[in-house]
Scaffold this motif. Sequence first.
Motif, short mmCIF file in Angstrom:
data_model
loop_
_atom_site.label_atom_id
_atom_site.label_comp_id
_atom_site.label_asym_id
_atom_site.label_seq_id
_atom_site.Cartn_x
_atom_site.Cartn_y
_atom_site.Cartn_z
N LEU A 82 0.85 -1.19 0.00
CA LEU A 82 0.00 0.00 0.00
C LEU A 82 0.89 1.24 0.00
O LEU A 82 1.72 1.43 0.89
N THR A 84 0.99 5.37 0.07
CA THR A 84 0.17 6.49 0.54
C THR A 84 0.83 7.81 0.18
O THR A 84 2.04 8.00 0.40
N SER A 116 -8.45 -0.06 -7.30
CA SER A 116 -9.26 1.16 -7.17
C SER A 116 -9.60 1.45 -5.71
O SER A 116 -10.06 2.55 -5.39
N GLY A 117 -9.38 0.48 -4.83
CA GLY A 117 -9.64 0.67 -3.41
C GLY A 117 -8.50 1.40 -2.72
O GLY A 117 -7.55 1.87 -3.37
N SER A 118 -8.58 1.44 -1.40
CA SER A 118 -7.57 2.19 -0.65
C SER A 118 -6.85 1.34 0.38
O SER A 118 -6.09 1.87 1.20
N THR A 119 -7.05 0.02 0.34
CA THR A 119 -6.33 -0.88 1.24
C THR A 119 -5.98 -2.15 0.49
O THR A 119 -6.62 -2.50 -0.51
N TRP A 161 -0.63 7.38 -11.49
CA TRP A 161 -1.53 7.71 -10.39
C TRP A 161 -1.36 9.19 -10.09
O TRP A 161 -0.24 9.68 -9.98
N PRO A 163 -2.47 11.58 -7.40
CA PRO A 163 -3.09 12.03 -6.15
C PRO A 163 -2.94 13.54 -5.96
O PRO A 163 -1.99 14.15 -6.45
N THR A 168 -4.25 10.01 0.55
CA THR A 168 -4.74 9.15 -0.53
C THR A 168 -3.82 7.94 -0.68
O THR A 168 -2.60 8.08 -0.71
N ALA A 169 -4.40 6.74 -0.77
CA ALA A 169 -3.59 5.51 -0.83
C ALA A 169 -4.01 4.64 -2.01
O ALA A 169 -5.18 4.66 -2.43
N LYS A 170 -3.04 3.88 -2.53
CA LYS A 170 -3.31 2.93 -3.62
C LYS A 170 -2.64 1.60 -3.30
O LYS A 170 -1.47 1.55 -2.94
#
Length: 201
Positions: A82, A84, A116-119, A161, A163, A168-170
């Motif tokens: 992850l 951030t 597309s989520g954050s975790t 990406w 951000p 914001t995390a990917k």
Amino acid sequence: MQDAHPRSGRSAKVVAAAVVVGLIGSGALVWQASSAAFTASTDNANNSWTSGSVTLTDNDFGGANFNETNLKPGDTGTKCILVTYNGSVASSVTLYSNTPTGTLGQYLDLDVSVGSGSTCASPGTQTQIFGDVNTVPDNSSDTLDNFAAAHTDWGTGAGTWTPSTAGTAKPYTFTYTLGGGDAAQGLSATGVQFTWEAQSS
């Protein structure tokens, strides 16, 4: 010694009157000069400047995502990391790596995707940014060595990406599969560093 031509009382009075008139006249000139112009002003106070920042962190806690030993053809593994963004200005983030030490990288099929989520637990829809749909190394476009050769810095990095908000995390998911058959015996690919870099846009 007495003045040979003493002033009369009248002439002394004339001189005194002239001095008074002169003083009054000069005062009037000063008053006229000081009161001859209107003035006004405005200002724009408390100006200041601060610069923004771009900052990236990840959840690897200083360790490697992969530390695999005794692999056999067909062995596979998947790890998520992850990333951030903690900057304050809009940026573009890409992923690249160095060249592996050793020759096993040519037999390691590699797929990299961004969720597309954050975790990592809930990565959402995965978008592949490197590799293909199968797990067979094709030795021209989808191996670890291919990734390192194609993506060497921010300008050639994989994925885009963008951000703009701190926090914001990917989730980035890496999947490897060893191919190569007997040719892959006794080889290694070490010292691989995946790097995410952000540059302000």
